[in-house]
Design a protein around this motif. Structure first.
Motif: not given
Length: 180
Positions: A118-124
């Motif tokens: 989720q953090q990776n998606k949010d960062n993207k």
């Protein structure tokens, strides 16, 4: 001291140390008796006490084995039979708790992985927004540059128009002077 393998002395010493709650020190005494005893009843008592020692140390698997060995040497001992059942129950409970802990750990790891995803998606998504904002800023800058160019061109046109008007006025003045 004269006979260190004397089973009755080792057994009694093991019991004395056990009563002082020094279980790790009592265990070798009982093991010595179990190896050296001639009579099955003495071996059974020694294994029984080893089982109790393992129970105190929460080493249930070893306790189960010790109680089984005691029953092999004295199958009529109801107290050992009871202790065996208790040790087996404690072992099962311990294994269930470990399985539960492992499942909790796996769920925790899974949740951590999901949080990372989720953090990776949010960062993207944030990077995409930043890129979009940068593109908008670049576009606004281009528009400003175009507007400035347009203004400069309009100013140049105005200046040219002003010069043309001055030239026309001079020409009109010259015509007027020539006509007079």
């Amino acid at each position: 001291e004269q006979n260190p393998a004397y089973e009755k002395a080792n057994y009694n010493l093991g019991n004395a140390v056990y009563q002082q709650k020094k279980y790790k020190e009592a265990l070798p005494m009982y093991q010595m008796v179990a190896k050296t005893a001639d009579k099955k009843i003495n071996k059974a008592e020694s294994f029984h006490n080893m089982g109790n020692t393992f129970m105190k140390e929460k080493q249930y698997q070893q306790a189960v084995e010790a109680f089984k060995n005691s029953l092999r040497n004295n199958p009529n001992d109801d107290e050992t039979r009871y202790n065996l059942a208790l040790a087996q129950k404690m072992l099962k409970d311990q294994q269930n708790q470990q399985n539960k802990d492992n499942k909790n750990q796996q769920n925790q790891n899974k949740n951590q992985d999901q949080n990372k995803d989720q953090q990776n998606k949010d960062n993207k998504n944030q990077d995409n927004k930043n890129d979009q904002n940068k593109d908008k800023q670049d576009q606004n800058k281009d528009n400003k540059d175009q507007n400035k160019d347009q203004q400069d061109q309009n100013k140049d046109n105005k200046d040219d128009q002003g010069k043309n008007d001055k030239n026309k006025n001079k020409q009109d003045q010259n015509k007027d002077q020539q006509q007079n």
